[in-house]
Design a protein around this motif. Structure first.
Motif, PDB file in Angstrom:
ATOM      1  N   ARG A  43       0.825  -1.210   0.000  1.00  0.00           N
ATOM      2  CA  ARG A  43       0.000   0.000   0.000  1.00  0.00           C
ATOM      3  C   ARG A  43       0.859   1.260   0.000  1.00  0.00           C
ATOM      4  O   ARG A  43       0.533   2.246  -0.670  1.00  0.00           O
ATOM      5  CB  ARG A  43      -0.945  -0.033   1.202  1.00  0.00           C
ATOM      6  CG  ARG A  43      -2.075  -1.050   0.997  1.00  0.00           C
ATOM      7  CD  ARG A  43      -2.781  -1.429   2.269  1.00  0.00           C
ATOM      8  NE  ARG A  43      -3.813  -2.448   2.009  1.00  0.00           N
ATOM      9  CZ  ARG A  43      -4.294  -3.260   2.910  1.00  0.00           C
ATOM     10  NH1 ARG A  43      -3.855  -3.210   4.168  1.00  0.00           N
ATOM     11  NH2 ARG A  43      -5.220  -4.149   2.594  1.00  0.00           N
ATOM     12  N   MET A  47       1.173   4.385  -2.892  1.00  0.00           N
ATOM     13  CA  MET A  47       1.053   5.797  -2.520  1.00  0.00           C
ATOM     14  C   MET A  47       2.275   6.624  -2.913  1.00  0.00           C
ATOM     15  O   MET A  47       2.261   7.846  -2.754  1.00  0.00           O
ATOM     16  CB  MET A  47       0.839   5.916  -1.000  1.00  0.00           C
ATOM     17  CG  MET A  47      -0.453   5.345  -0.486  1.00  0.00           C
ATOM     18  SD  MET A  47      -0.512   5.469   1.335  1.00  0.00           S
ATOM     19  CE  MET A  47      -1.768   4.272   1.743  1.00  0.00           C
ATOM     20  N   GLU A 162      -1.688   8.045   3.470  1.00  0.00           N
ATOM     21  CA  GLU A 162      -2.471   8.465   2.307  1.00  0.00           C
ATOM     22  C   GLU A 162      -2.656   9.978   2.282  1.00  0.00           C
ATOM     23  O   GLU A 162      -2.478  10.620   1.230  1.00  0.00           O
ATOM     24  CB  GLU A 162      -3.825   7.762   2.307  1.00  0.00           C
ATOM     25  CG  GLU A 162      -4.673   8.111   1.099  1.00  0.00           C
ATOM     26  CD  GLU A 162      -5.907   7.234   0.954  1.00  0.00           C
ATOM     27  OE1 GLU A 162      -6.873   7.672   0.292  1.00  0.00           O
ATOM     28  OE2 GLU A 162      -5.899   6.095   1.477  1.00  0.00           O
ATOM     29  N   SER A 165       0.645  11.755   1.415  1.00  0.00           N
ATOM     30  CA  SER A 165       1.005  11.644  -0.006  1.00  0.00           C
ATOM     31  C   SER A 165       0.253  12.672  -0.841  1.00  0.00           C
ATOM     32  O   SER A 165       0.771  13.162  -1.854  1.00  0.00           O
ATOM     33  CB  SER A 165       0.708  10.227  -0.507  1.00  0.00           C
ATOM     34  OG  SER A 165      -0.687   9.977  -0.572  1.00  0.00           O
ATOM     35  N   LYS A 166      -0.943  13.044  -0.433  1.00  0.00           N
ATOM     36  CA  LYS A 166      -1.725  14.058  -1.144  1.00  0.00           C
ATOM     37  C   LYS A 166      -1.265  15.475  -0.819  1.00  0.00           C
ATOM     38  O   LYS A 166      -1.535  16.406  -1.595  1.00  0.00           O
ATOM     39  CB  LYS A 166      -3.202  13.888  -0.799  1.00  0.00           C
ATOM     40  CG  LYS A 166      -3.806  12.568  -1.280  1.00  0.00           C
ATOM     41  CD  LYS A 166      -5.246  12.404  -0.831  1.00  0.00           C
ATOM     42  CE  LYS A 166      -5.818  11.076  -1.325  1.00  0.00           C
ATOM     43  NZ  LYS A 166      -7.227  10.872  -0.859  1.00  0.00           N
TER      44      LYS A 166
END
Length: 433
Positions: A43, A47, A162, A165-166
């Protein structure tokens, strides 16, 4: 941006619950977290993280309490048959579990977040009153259960990954997400520290779910009061003989071990703070008419400070060695786990309190003394010793049953709450102001 982080974390709630329940269903104890580690790594790769696995994560020599080779291999095959990621699973073979995800965002501080991933050796409650059983995510691993919330910690770590990473283009510095194996028994953190992963870290933050006495949600930055601890196995070896016809020919390992138990409990307590000693198991003997030639003892010592724990450990080792000698036996003493006393730096703790209350609008409470032991303390100590800052945060949520109990479960609203905490702090430390 803090409001945006809150919205993004809340939007992840269903995914976080799915992560947590999958981890709960396939619980794995220390150094056996092979399926767990492979899926975390997969996962993180998707990412966009730089992913470290296998022997790159933990120092082989510093691992403590590693299961026997046959157990490791048997569980490797189990993981392969139960949904492990086939790209990353081979790197876990032999018990090299744990994952580090690195997000490099240019020049700036380095911040590490620690999330423990292991389960406990507990047989889970299989009654309809226990939500994981009633809703079909009870552990399928006999004798392994997430009874301390580490499934929740791991899900929070993946959710934090997550969101970060954005937000990467707005960050300046490096984030290390440390998914640590073998926290139970205090066996895993030292191996990561000895590998050097904390040596360039400016801030390290860890946390743990905590039972909310009034069923509310809150955070407690600056949780400390953990006891330094050392876990020891002692194997006494003597000489067997017939207890009736030739007792003088034997050297009684059981007698040596029993003498040690009584004397261990009599260690003078330290005036400088709390100290503990406990012999948890003693296995010995093969028959009522046989002088016992082997006895194995599992024990632990604890101290309010690292120095007090060292005093207790030194005294315990001397008792073990001398009682063996007194009965003509030998003893092999092996360290199976250890942790220092917890340290939190005041400046970092105050910053977390401010961000949580004023920016994230979370309820913040005064921390309580934890009382137990937590091997995250190794990470905190390494960072502080090198001039950095550290803090440990309690995440207060309603729990069903006590920690380490077969019926343990927790309110899953803790998952987005944890993501808000960790993401908000990374934003505060690394964002383009």
């Amino acid at each position: 941006m803090y409001d945006k982080i809150t919205e993004m974390a809340d939007a992840l709630e269903e995914k976080l619950i799915a992560y947590r329940r999958d981890l709960h269903k396939y619980a794995e104890t220390g150094w056996l977290e092979m399926r767990t580690s492979s899926l975390i790594a997969s996962r993180l790769k998707v990412m966009g993280y730089e992913v470290l696995t296998g022997e790159a994560v933990c120092s082989a020599a510093a691992r403590m309490g590693v299961p026997a080779k046959e157990i490791l291999e048997e569980h490797y095959q189990w993981a392969a048959e139960n949904g492990a990621d086939q790209e990353f699973l081979p790197q876990t073979r032999g018990g090299f579990t744990g994952v580090i995800g690195i997000l490099r965002c240019g020049e700036g501080p380095t911040v590490a977040l620690r999330f423990d991933i292991d389960a406990l050796g507990v047989f889970e409650d299989k009654s309809l009153l226990h939500r994981p059983y009633a809703q079909n995510f009870c552990s399928v691993s006999d004798g392994m259960m997430h009874a301390c919330g580490h499934d929740g910690h791991t899900a929070i770590g993946l959710g934090t990954a997550e969101l970060l990473s954005k937000l990467k283009e707005h960050l300046h510095g490096t984030v290390k997400l440390i998914f640590q194996p073998a926290e139970e028994g205090l066996r895993g953190a030292k191996a990561i520290v000895e590998k050097g992963h904390l040596d360039d870290v400016d801030y390290v933050l860890g946390g743990h779910l905590a039972d909310s006495e009034d069923n509310s949600l809150y955070v407690c930055p600056g949780m400390a009061g953990t006891l330094a601890s050392t876990k020891l196995d002692a194997v006494f070896t003597g000489k067997s003989s017939h207890a009736g016809s030739a007792p003088q020919e034997g050297n009684n390992a059981l007698l040596a071990a029993a003498s040690a138990v009584l004397n261990l409990q009599a260690i003078p307590r330290h005036s400088g703070g709390a100290s503990r000693i406990n012999v948890g198991t003693l296995h010995a003997g093969s028959g009522r008419n046989v002088i016992c030639d082997r006895a194995k003892m599992e024990l632990e010592v604890r101290g309010q400070t690292t120095e007090i724990n060292e005093y207790m450990e030194r005294y315990a080792r001397e008792i073990l060695e001398h009682t063996a000698l007194m009965h003509g036996c030998t003893v092999e003493i092996k360290e199976m786990g250890s942790a220092a006393a917890m340290e939190c730096t005041s400046a970092f703790t105050e910053k977390i309190c401010s961000v949580c209350s004023q920016e994230l609008h979370l309820s913040v409470r005064e921390p309580k003394s934890m009382g137990g032991s937590e091997d995250y303390a190794y990470m905190a100590k390494r960072v502080i010793d090198r001039g950095g800052q550290a803090c440990f945060v309690g995440i207060g949520i309603p729990c069903m049953a006590l920690f380490h109990n077969k019926s343990f479960d927790f309110d899953e609203r803790a998952l987005p709450l944890g993501v808000k905490l960790y993401t908000g702090m990374i934003w505060n430390l690394l964002a383009n102001k």
